[in-house]
Design an enzyme around this catalytic site. Structure first.
Site: not given
Ligand code: NAI
Ligand code: MG
Length: 493
Positions: A187, A263, A297, A394
């Site tokens: 996804k 991660e 990240c 973060e």
């Molecule tokens: P997120 O964690 O919501 O999204 C990342 C992925 O998880 C997307 O594909 C999203 O559709 C999916 N997702 C969201 N809720 C889910 C759930 N309940 N069950 C399964 N999958 C789910 O992150 P978002 O809202 O895009 O960004 C928020 C913060 O997260 C950012 O400001 C940053 O701090 C952090 N982040 C960290 C990343 C990393 O590389 N470790 C990458 C993206 C965001």
């Protein structure tokens, strides 16, 4: 709605698949829903893609299960390797197109996007090399028996990726999973669905059997959550925020105890000691926080500088940050493009305002850049204390804090004063200091005199709340195999 559309970017014109990629075909979602993906440079929709929900995840899981038990099982390890190598070749053939898709959909500078394409092709080819080198041990316990282990695929793997490196995260996830003989339901992030769909077309062209890789565009709360709690998915790999990582672990626990690797976030320290080569260190510090607009990240967001060089460092770092070229992703000179979305823009600006309110001093930046698009100025805060939100949480944007430390010991203590543990760096020309500090820091990667130099041969992942497991390198293979012990009793002669 159409399943393909011709898209014009400032660099190339190409055919964009829009459907869900299931069983090697692009198809509409069961509910017939679509959603738009936005160009963060001008805040306008690029195109609508088909949306997958729980029902589509079910269909994709069935396809992945059928491939696992059928055609994919017949493919030899060497042939798996050849398929991955061919996919890497096709990605390189289409490098300009895929880089343009990343620049358009994510907003990263097209020159940086080309780096992502090269690293992604490298990663896929690297795991192609592993495919026929996955084997167990023979274990000699006594003369009357033979024991050996097999490294079998875990099965159907759910993979949930974020928007900051859409293509690269796709490559990191599929490489080790396919090398070890698994099948995939991927996804993508709702902000950046386009490059993975293009990869779907290349996966088919490379000759992977239908159902081995399935790609679903959709939202976290629906499609993502359906993967995490699915009873017929054997493993889930997730990259994204720490709160969602916790939810995925809970969903896995409550459903079928699928294997989980995570991660997650970071608040990584970057330490500069008095004997560092200051010019070089400032270059790495700048790259450490401002690369990919701070949407990494492992971003080096907490900069810890020894008091002996603090004033000089801050003045020169300010000058350096102000030279970063911010602007249109399709300008090859651009270093920093827009943030990915309005949501991320607002979140980052909220942190900047919180920093100002708490009394932190803005050394440079602190505002929007330009009139249109989700652009934010490279921002440096000083005069902060350890309890401020901008030091603890973060931010995931082009925003860092600079703190003064009096000694190596204090630097280590501050570096470790966080719930995260993804990455860190130390800048020093003394090899003893470098090794001492690296050993003392609780983080999955420590860079000495560099930053953000990830490589697919090097394991990557987090201590503490930054995650579970390691991606990349040979370590990632362990996440995708089950070890089976076979014990054979020999009959007496
Ligand atoms: P997120 O964690 O919501 O999204 C990342 C992925 O998880 C997307 O594909 C999203 O559709 C999916 N997702 C969201 N809720 C889910 C759930 N309940 N069950 C399964 N999958 C789910 O992150 P978002 O809202 O895009 O960004 C928020 C913060 O997260 C950012 O400001 C940053 O701090 C952090 N982040 C960290 C990343 C990393 O590389 N470790 C990458 C993206 C965001
Ligand atoms: Mg987009």
């Amino acid at each position: 709605m159409a399943l393909f559309q011709t898209i014009q970017t400032p660099a190339v014109t190409y055919e964009q698949p829009l459907g869900l990629f299931i069983n090697n075909e692009f198809v509409p979602g069961v509910d017939g829903k679509t959603f738009e993906t936005i160009n963060p440079h001008n805040e306008k929709p690029i195109v609508a893609v088909h949306e997958g929900t729980e029902k589509d995840i079910d269909i994709a899981v069935q396809a992945a299960r059928a491939a696992l038990n059928g055609p994919w099982k017949q493919v030899t390890p060497s042939e798996r390797g050849r398929l991955l190598t061919r996919l890497a070749d096709l990605l390189e053939r289409d490098a300009e197109t895929v880089a343009a898709i990343e620049a358009l959909d994510n907003g990263k500078g097209v020159s940086m996007a080309k780096g992502d394409v090269a690293a992604s092709a490298g990663c896929i080819r690297y795991y192609g090399g592993w495919a026929d080198k996955i084997y167990g041990q023979t274990i000699d316990t006594d003369a009357g028996s033979l024991t050996y282990t097999r490294h079998e695929p875990v099965g159907v793997c759910g993979q949930i990726i974020p928007w900051n490196f859409p293509l690269l995260m796709f490559a990191w996830k599929i490489g080790p999973a396919l090398a070890t003989g698994n099948t995939i339901v991927m996804k993508t992030a709702e902000q950046t669905p386009l490059s993975a769909l293009y990869m779907g077309a290349l996966i088919k062209e490379a000759g992977f059997p239908a159902g081995v890789v399935n790609i679903i565009s959709g939202f976290g709360r629906t499609a993502g959550a359906a993967i995490a709690s699915h009873m017929d998915i054997d493993k889930v790999a997730f990259t994204g925020s720490t709160p969602v990582g916790r939810q995925i672990l809970q969903a896995a626990a409550k459903s079928n105890l699928k294997k989980v690797t995570l991660e997650l976030g970071g608040k990584s320290p970057n330490i500069i000691l008095p004997d560092a080569n200051l010019e070089e260190a400032i270059g790495w510090v700048n790259l450490g926080i401002f690369f990919n607009h701070g949407q990494c990240c492992c971003a080096g967001s907490r900069i810890l500088v020894h008091e002996a060089i603090y004033d000089e460092f801050l003045a020169r770092f300010k000058t350096r940050a102000e030279q970063n070229k911010v602007g249109n992703p399709f300008n090859p000179e651009t270093f920093q493009g827009p943030q990915v979305s309005q949501v991320q823009y607002d979140r980052i600006m909220g942190y900047i305002e919180a920093g100002k309110r708490a009394g932190a001093k803005v050394i440079t930046g602190g505002s929007r850049h330009g009139g249109e698009g989700y652009y934010i100025q490279p921002t440096i805060f000083a005069g902060v204390d350890e309890n401020m939100t901008i030091v603890k949480e973060e931010i995931f944007g082009p925003v860092c804090t600079v703190q003064k430390v009096r000694s190596e010991e204090e630097a280590i203590e501050m570096a470790n004063n966080t719930n995260y543990g993804l990455a860190a760096a130390v800048h020093t020309t003394n090899i003893n200091t470098a090794i001492r500090v690296s050993n003392a820091i609780k983080a999955g990667t420590v860079w000495v005199n560099n930053y953000n130099t990830l490589h697919y041969q090097m394991p990557f992942g987090g201590f503490k709340e930054s995650g579970l497991g390691r991606e990349l390198g040979s370590y990632a293979l362990e996440n995708y195999t089950e070890v089976k012990t076979v014990r054979v009793q020999l009959s007496k002669a």
